[in-house]
Design a protein around this motif. Structure first.
Motif, PDB file in Angstrom:
ATOM      1  N   SER B  62       6.895  45.845 -26.756  1.00 33.96           N
ATOM      2  CA  SER B  62       7.548  47.084 -27.184  1.00 33.96           C
ATOM      3  C   SER B  62       6.963  48.289 -26.451  1.00 33.96           C
ATOM      4  N   ILE B  63       5.633  48.295 -26.325  1.00 28.78           N
ATOM      5  CA  ILE B  63       4.982  49.413 -25.630  1.00 28.78           C
ATOM      6  C   ILE B  63       5.455  49.464 -24.187  1.00 28.78           C
ATOM      7  N   ARG B  64       5.485  48.278 -23.562  1.00 23.12           N
ATOM      8  CA  ARG B  64       5.911  48.221 -22.165  1.00 23.12           C
ATOM      9  C   ARG B  64       7.364  48.642 -22.025  1.00 23.12           C
ATOM     10  N   ALA B  65       8.207  48.209 -22.966  1.00 18.71           N
ATOM     11  CA  ALA B  65       9.626  48.578 -22.903  1.00 18.71           C
ATOM     12  C   ALA B  65       9.812  50.086 -23.112  1.00 18.71           C
ATOM     13  N   ALA B  66       9.031  50.655 -24.041  1.00 20.68           N
ATOM     14  CA  ALA B  66       9.145  52.102 -24.291  1.00 20.68           C
ATOM     15  C   ALA B  66       8.686  52.889 -23.063  1.00 20.68           C
ATOM     16  N   LEU B  67       7.585  52.448 -22.446  1.00 23.08           N
ATOM     17  CA  LEU B  67       7.116  53.119 -21.230  1.00 23.08           C
ATOM     18  C   LEU B  67       8.136  52.951 -20.108  1.00 23.08           C
ATOM     19  N   GLY B  68       8.743  51.774 -20.048  1.00 21.67           N
ATOM     20  CA  GLY B  68       9.767  51.536 -19.028  1.00 21.67           C
ATOM     21  C   GLY B  68      10.961  52.455 -19.211  1.00 21.67           C
ATOM     22  N   LEU B  69      11.318  52.687 -20.471  1.00 22.61           N
ATOM     23  CA  LEU B  69      12.454  53.575 -20.763  1.00 22.61           C
ATOM     24  C   LEU B  69      12.137  55.000 -20.311  1.00 22.61           C
ATOM     25  N   LEU B  70      10.905  55.404 -20.594  1.00 20.76           N
ATOM     26  CA  LEU B  70      10.481  56.751 -20.174  1.00 20.76           C
ATOM     27  C   LEU B  70      10.442  56.849 -18.655  1.00 20.76           C
ATOM     28  N   ALA B  71       9.933  55.795 -18.027  1.00 19.42           N
ATOM     29  CA  ALA B  71       9.824  55.801 -16.564  1.00 19.42           C
ATOM     30  C   ALA B  71      11.194  55.773 -15.908  1.00 19.42           C
ATOM     31  N   ALA B  72      12.191  55.264 -16.606  1.00 24.29           N
ATOM     32  CA  ALA B  72      13.526  55.131 -16.020  1.00 24.29           C
ATOM     33  C   ALA B  72      14.199  56.482 -15.821  1.00 24.29           C
ATOM     34  N   PHE B  73      13.625  57.535 -16.372  1.00 21.63           N
ATOM     35  CA  PHE B  73      14.225  58.861 -16.199  1.00 21.63           C
ATOM     36  C   PHE B  73      13.964  59.462 -14.816  1.00 21.63           C
ATOM     37  N   HIS B  74      13.110  58.792 -14.028  1.00 20.34           N
ATOM     38  CA  HIS B  74      12.894  59.258 -12.653  1.00 20.34           C
ATOM     39  C   HIS B  74      14.225  59.384 -11.927  1.00 20.34           C
ATOM     40  N   GLY B  75      14.467  60.527 -11.316  1.00 23.04           N
ATOM     41  CA  GLY B  75      15.685  60.692 -10.533  1.00 23.04           C
ATOM     42  C   GLY B  75      16.863  61.253 -11.313  1.00 23.04           C
ATOM     43  N   THR B  76      16.688  61.508 -12.601  1.00 22.56           N
ATOM     44  CA  THR B  76      17.796  62.087 -13.378  1.00 22.56           C
ATOM     45  C   THR B  76      18.038  63.514 -12.926  1.00 22.56           C
ATOM     46  N   LYS B  77      19.311  63.811 -12.761  1.00 24.11           N
ATOM     47  CA  LYS B  77      19.662  65.155 -12.294  1.00 24.11           C
ATOM     48  C   LYS B  77      20.852  65.643 -13.108  1.00 24.11           C
ATOM     49  N   VAL B  78      20.750  66.874 -13.602  1.00 21.84           N
ATOM     50  CA  VAL B  78      21.866  67.457 -14.349  1.00 21.84           C
ATOM     51  C   VAL B  78      22.108  68.854 -13.789  1.00 21.84           C
ATOM     52  N   GLU B  79      23.348  69.101 -13.452  1.00 23.27           N
ATOM     53  CA  GLU B  79      23.690  70.410 -12.893  1.00 23.27           C
ATOM     54  C   GLU B  79      24.932  70.908 -13.623  1.00 23.27           C
ATOM     55  N   VAL B  80      24.840  72.088 -14.190  1.00 28.43           N
ATOM     56  CA  VAL B  80      25.971  72.673 -14.905  1.00 28.43           C
ATOM     57  C   VAL B  80      26.188  74.068 -14.346  1.00 28.43           C
ATOM     58  N   GLU B  81      27.424  74.346 -13.995  1.00 23.47           N
ATOM     59  CA  GLU B  81      27.725  75.658 -13.427  1.00 23.47           C
ATOM     60  C   GLU B  81      29.003  76.182 -14.062  1.00 23.47           C
ATOM     61  N   ASN B  82      28.920  77.361 -14.631  1.00 22.34           N
ATOM     62  CA  ASN B  82      30.151  78.002 -15.085  1.00 22.34           C
ATOM     63  C   ASN B  82      30.156  79.429 -14.581  1.00 22.34           C
ATOM     64  N   SER B  83      31.077  80.216 -15.081  1.00 24.73           N
ATOM     65  CA  SER B  83      31.232  81.558 -14.521  1.00 24.73           C
ATOM     66  C   SER B  83      30.046  82.459 -14.855  1.00 24.73           C
ATOM     67  N   ASN B  84      29.268  82.077 -15.868  1.00 28.44           N
ATOM     68  CA  ASN B  84      28.150  82.938 -16.279  1.00 28.44           C
ATOM     69  C   ASN B  84      26.785  82.477 -15.788  1.00 28.44           C
ATOM     70  N   THR B  85      26.632  81.174 -15.682  1.00 26.84           N
ATOM     71  CA  THR B  85      25.286  80.669 -15.425  1.00 26.84           C
ATOM     72  C   THR B  85      25.328  79.402 -14.584  1.00 26.84           C
ATOM     73  N   ARG B  86      24.270  79.193 -13.861  1.00 26.47           N
ATOM     74  CA  ARG B  86      24.111  77.921 -13.176  1.00 26.47           C
ATOM     75  C   ARG B  86      22.759  77.359 -13.594  1.00 26.47           C
ATOM     76  N   VAL B  87      22.774  76.101 -14.072  1.00 26.24           N
ATOM     77  CA  VAL B  87      21.542  75.449 -14.528  1.00 26.24           C
ATOM     78  C   VAL B  87      21.405  74.134 -13.781  1.00 26.24           C
ATOM     79  N   PHE B  88      20.217  73.913 -13.267  1.00 29.45           N
ATOM     80  CA  PHE B  88      19.954  72.677 -12.532  1.00 29.45           C
ATOM     81  C   PHE B  88      18.633  72.108 -13.042  1.00 29.45           C
ATOM     82  N   VAL B  89      18.664  70.862 -13.434  1.00 27.83           N
ATOM     83  CA  VAL B  89      17.449  70.192 -13.912  1.00 27.83           C
ATOM     84  C   VAL B  89      17.312  68.885 -13.152  1.00 27.83           C
ATOM     85  N   LYS B  90      16.123  68.655 -12.620  1.00 26.29           N
ATOM     86  CA  LYS B  90      15.879  67.392 -11.943  1.00 26.29           C
ATOM     87  C   LYS B  90      14.550  66.837 -12.435  1.00 26.29           C
ATOM     88  N   VAL B  91      14.548  65.586 -12.783  1.00 24.51           N
ATOM     89  CA  VAL B  91      13.322  64.931 -13.259  1.00 24.51           C
ATOM     90  C   VAL B  91      12.770  64.099 -12.101  1.00 24.51           C
TER      91      VAL B  91
END
Lengths: 138, 92
Positions: B62-91
């Protein structure tokens, strides 16, 4: 043990290869001449991409670009592997009650790799007047 | 091994509201967050072990699986752009 070798042994365990074929593949792998028979690490599907482009008459245009690692899916499947057997049966019963004939015991890393590989060709395109959505794997 | 259990160490955050010439750029040292959480996790380990035994869950898997889940977030990228704001998050 690298991924290619593990994949060969998994296929042997599933009966998809005979022992002789597995031995030949591993020998070819060690010689470096396996070619496209076993997938290289770089060929694996790595990310799920979701692109949304929408125009709201009030709020204006909005663009969303999300990239989620497929490794998250693999890690989630590994997490299901630690669910106790009694809990798995309850989950399966609950799924069956909802009309979903799915057995979570079948959700193994080997089956998942096959599913992920098939997702390589998945592309979802939604186009309407104000919104475009694209989902694909890369 | 590193990619399997090492959680994301840093994240990048860009926020650019409308009308701003330069946005806010932040480099987030997530490894400090993990270091802060580590003592709490170590304190919680005995209780987690007991809970795992009680519920019949394999503890180290379970510990290994939980750490694996956390480690799997490497490379996640979220970009949201609208007329008011642009937000970019990269892990990373």
């Amino acid at each position: 043990m690298n991924d290619n070798r593990r994949q060969i042994l998994d296929m042997l365990a599933q009966g998809k290869l005979t022992a002789e074929e597995a031995e030949r593949l591993i020998a070819a792998l060690e010689r470096g001449g396996l070619g496209a028979t076993v997938m290289a690490e770089s060929d694996k599907v790595k990310y799920l991409r979701v692109l949304v482009d929408t125009i709201d008459p009030m709020a204006g245009p909005t663009k969303v670009n999300v990239r989620v690692p497929m490794q998250l899916l693999r890690a989630g499947v590994r997490l299901t592997g630690v669910i106790p057997a009694s809990a798995r049966e309850e989950v399966n019963n609950a799924l069956r009650k909802e009309g979903i004939p799915f057995d979570i015991n079948n959700l193994t890393p080997q089956n998942l790799e096959e599913l992920v590989e098939q997702l390589r060709e998945l592309t979802v395109d939604v186009n309407n007047e104000n919104t475009k959505v694209r989902v694909f794997c890369e | 091994m590193r990619g399997e259990i090492l959680p994301p160490l840093t994240a990048t955050l860009h926020v650019k509201p409308k009308g701003w010439r330069f946005g806010i750029r932040l480099w987030l040292p997530l490894f400090l967050l993990w270091l802060l959480l580590l003592p709490l996790v170590v304190l919680a380990l005995p209780f987690l072990f007991v809970a795992a035994v009680v519920f019949g869950v394999r503890f180290w898997s379970s510990i290994r699986a939980a750490l694996g889940l956390l480690a799997a977030f490497h490379g996640t990228k979220v970009e949201v752009e609208n007329s008011n704001t642009r937000v970019f998050v990269k892990v990373n």
